[in-house]
Write a protein that holds these residues in place. Structure first.
Motif, PDB file in Angstrom:
ATOM      1  N   VAL A   1      29.850  -0.852  14.333  1.00 26.66           N
ATOM      2  CA  VAL A   1      29.954  -0.083  13.082  1.00 26.66           C
ATOM      3  C   VAL A   1      31.424   0.062  12.680  1.00 26.66           C
ATOM      4  O   VAL A   1      31.786  -0.152  11.520  1.00 26.66           O
ATOM      5  CB  VAL A   1      29.264   1.290  13.231  1.00 26.66           C
ATOM      6  CG1 VAL A   1      29.599   2.206  12.056  1.00 26.66           C
ATOM      7  CG2 VAL A   1      27.751   1.110  13.353  1.00 26.66           C
ATOM      8  N   SER A   2      32.272   0.417  13.630  1.00 25.53           N
ATOM      9  CA  SER A   2      33.700   0.584  13.340  1.00 25.53           C
ATOM     10  C   SER A   2      34.312  -0.720  12.850  1.00 25.53           C
ATOM     11  O   SER A   2      35.054  -0.738  11.857  1.00 25.53           O
ATOM     12  CB  SER A   2      34.444   1.064  14.588  1.00 25.53           C
ATOM     13  OG  SER A   2      33.997   2.333  14.988  1.00 25.53           O
ATOM     14  N   ASN A   3      34.012  -1.809  13.516  1.00 23.14           N
ATOM     15  CA  ASN A   3      34.606  -3.099  13.160  1.00 23.14           C
ATOM     16  C   ASN A   3      34.071  -3.650  11.845  1.00 23.14           C
ATOM     17  O   ASN A   3      34.706  -4.511  11.232  1.00 23.14           O
ATOM     18  CB  ASN A   3      34.425  -4.102  14.299  1.00 23.14           C
ATOM     19  CG  ASN A   3      35.335  -3.768  15.463  1.00 23.14           C
ATOM     20  OD1 ASN A   3      36.457  -3.299  15.282  1.00 23.14           O
ATOM     21  ND2 ASN A   3      34.842  -3.972  16.674  1.00 23.14           N
ATOM     22  N   ALA A   4      32.938  -3.122  11.386  1.00 24.00           N
ATOM     23  CA  ALA A   4      32.408  -3.498  10.074  1.00 24.00           C
ATOM     24  C   ALA A   4      32.958  -2.589   8.975  1.00 24.00           C
ATOM     25  O   ALA A   4      32.552  -2.692   7.819  1.00 24.00           O
ATOM     26  CB  ALA A   4      30.879  -3.442  10.091  1.00 24.00           C
ATOM     27  N   GLY A   5      33.879  -1.675   9.347  1.00 28.91           N
ATOM     28  CA  GLY A   5      34.487  -0.785   8.363  1.00 28.91           C
ATOM     29  C   GLY A   5      33.843   0.578   8.273  1.00 28.91           C
ATOM     30  O   GLY A   5      34.168   1.365   7.388  1.00 28.91           O
ATOM     31  N   GLY A   6      32.916   0.886   9.185  1.00 27.18           N
ATOM     32  CA  GLY A   6      32.259   2.184   9.179  1.00 27.18           C
ATOM     33  C   GLY A   6      33.222   3.311   9.493  1.00 27.18           C
ATOM     34  O   GLY A   6      34.166   3.148  10.257  1.00 27.18           O
ATOM     35  N   ALA A   7      32.962   4.457   8.890  1.00 20.08           N
ATOM     36  CA  ALA A   7      33.832   5.627   9.028  1.00 20.08           C
ATOM     37  C   ALA A   7      33.309   6.535  10.133  1.00 20.08           C
ATOM     38  O   ALA A   7      32.718   7.574   9.881  1.00 20.08           O
ATOM     39  CB  ALA A   7      33.897   6.366   7.698  1.00 20.08           C
ATOM     40  N   VAL A   8      33.521   6.113  11.388  1.00 19.13           N
ATOM     41  CA  VAL A   8      33.018   6.871  12.531  1.00 19.13           C
ATOM     42  C   VAL A   8      34.116   7.149  13.550  1.00 19.13           C
ATOM     43  O   VAL A   8      33.911   7.077  14.752  1.00 19.13           O
ATOM     44  CB  VAL A   8      31.798   6.169  13.172  1.00 19.13           C
ATOM     45  CG1 VAL A   8      30.576   6.309  12.293  1.00 19.13           C
ATOM     46  CG2 VAL A   8      32.090   4.710  13.477  1.00 19.13           C
TER      47      VAL A   8
ATOM     48  N   VAL B   1      27.278   9.735  12.860  1.00 22.80           N
ATOM     49  CA  VAL B   1      26.063   9.209  12.240  1.00 22.80           C
ATOM     50  C   VAL B   1      26.297   7.720  12.006  1.00 22.80           C
ATOM     51  O   VAL B   1      27.181   7.343  11.238  1.00 22.80           O
ATOM     52  CB  VAL B   1      25.771   9.941  10.915  1.00 22.80           C
ATOM     53  CG1 VAL B   1      24.548   9.370  10.229  1.00 22.80           C
ATOM     54  CG2 VAL B   1      25.632  11.447  11.161  1.00 22.80           C
ATOM     55  N   MET B   2      25.515   6.881  12.705  1.00 24.03           N
ATOM     56  CA  MET B   2      25.758   5.440  12.644  1.00 24.03           C
ATOM     57  C   MET B   2      24.448   4.670  12.540  1.00 24.03           C
ATOM     58  O   MET B   2      23.474   5.018  13.203  1.00 24.03           O
ATOM     59  CB  MET B   2      26.472   4.943  13.906  1.00 24.03           C
ATOM     60  CG  MET B   2      27.803   5.579  14.194  1.00 24.03           C
ATOM     61  SD  MET B   2      28.619   4.845  15.639  1.00 24.03           S
ATOM     62  CE  MET B   2      27.688   5.555  17.004  1.00 24.03           C
ATOM     63  N   VAL B   3      24.497   3.608  11.736  1.00 18.62           N
ATOM     64  CA  VAL B   3      23.419   2.621  11.680  1.00 18.62           C
ATOM     65  C   VAL B   3      24.079   1.262  11.839  1.00 18.62           C
ATOM     66  O   VAL B   3      25.091   0.979  11.189  1.00 18.62           O
ATOM     67  CB  VAL B   3      22.648   2.694  10.349  1.00 18.62           C
ATOM     68  CG1 VAL B   3      21.654   1.548  10.229  1.00 18.62           C
ATOM     69  CG2 VAL B   3      21.945   4.039  10.212  1.00 18.62           C
ATOM     70  N   HIS B   4      23.521   0.429  12.707  1.00 20.12           N
ATOM     71  CA  HIS B   4      24.115  -0.886  12.942  1.00 20.12           C
ATOM     72  C   HIS B   4      24.230  -1.645  11.620  1.00 20.12           C
ATOM     73  O   HIS B   4      23.333  -1.582  10.777  1.00 20.12           O
ATOM     74  CB  HIS B   4      23.280  -1.690  13.943  1.00 20.12           C
ATOM     75  CG  HIS B   4      24.035  -2.860  14.469  1.00 20.12           C
ATOM     76  ND1 HIS B   4      24.154  -4.038  13.761  1.00 20.12           N
ATOM     77  CD2 HIS B   4      24.758  -3.022  15.605  1.00 20.12           C
ATOM     78  CE1 HIS B   4      24.900  -4.882  14.447  1.00 20.12           C
ATOM     79  NE2 HIS B   4      25.288  -4.280  15.570  1.00 20.12           N
ATOM     80  N   PRO B   5      25.336  -2.369  11.429  1.00 24.27           N
ATOM     81  CA  PRO B   5      25.532  -3.102  10.169  1.00 24.27           C
ATOM     82  C   PRO B   5      24.359  -4.007   9.785  1.00 24.27           C
ATOM     83  O   PRO B   5      24.056  -4.155   8.598  1.00 24.27           O
ATOM     84  CB  PRO B   5      26.798  -3.924  10.422  1.00 24.27           C
ATOM     85  CG  PRO B   5      27.557  -3.125  11.436  1.00 24.27           C
ATOM     86  CD  PRO B   5      26.501  -2.493  12.313  1.00 24.27           C
TER      87      PRO B   5
END
Length: 176
Positions: free
Chosen positions: A28-35, A97-101
């Protein structure tokens, strides 16, 4: 085609769960997620933060909701953190709060938030969920579409990189 997730509150903390959450968080982080991290990041760099979450779980201050896909892989998470201040015990924080890309844009995020609201309704005395999100990504619009209301914003509170400051947006979901 949306892949339905199966949600579990308070799953046993096993090496498979730990590794699954670490992989999810890094993906998620490497896809640009804000976590909490910015790319590039490795699971090993995230591990100390996850250990803190697990310690809080062991102490009863935090609970974990995991969404698993059809293969049993960790595909979504949300951590609940309870308030210790006696005047604020009627609401709970929702963190990480995360959902796989690969599942983003399929409705799985809405499923995760619905499962989180359902879980929180089962917590004694909890009347609302609060969360924060990083401005500049449109996340507040997604949360609003799931029933959350923006209740505050601190401009420039999150420094993603030098010269890239983002708002810290506070959101609230009453559970009535």
């Amino acid at each position: 085609m949306r892949t339905p997730l199966t949600f579990q509150l308070d799953p046993p903390v096993t090496p498979d769960l730990r590794d699954g959450v670490l992989r999810l968080w890094a993906d998620v982080s490497n896809a640009g997620g804000a976590v909490g991290f910015v790319p590039p990041v490795t699971p090993e760099a995230i591990r100390p933060e996850l250990v803190k979450h697990f310690v809080a779980m062991a102490e009863g201050r935090t609970r974990l909701l995991v969404g698993s896909d059809r293969d049993g892989d960790v595909a979504a998470t949300a951590f609940f953190t309870f308030n210790t201040h006696r005047l604020m015990t009627h609401w709970v924080w929702l963190y990480t709060v995360m959902v796989h890309p690969r599942y983003q844009g399929t409705g799985c995020g809405r499923e995760l938030l619905a499962a989180a609201a359902e879980a929180a309704r089962g917590f004694d005395g909890i009347e609302a969920i609060r969360l924060t999100c990083r401005g500049g990504l449109g996340l507040e619009h997604f949360y609003a579409s799931c029933g959350y209301k923006e209740v505050g914003r601190i401009p420039g509170a999150i420094r993603v990189a030098p010269g890239d400051d983002r708002d810290d947006v506070y959101m609230l979901l009453p559970l009535d």
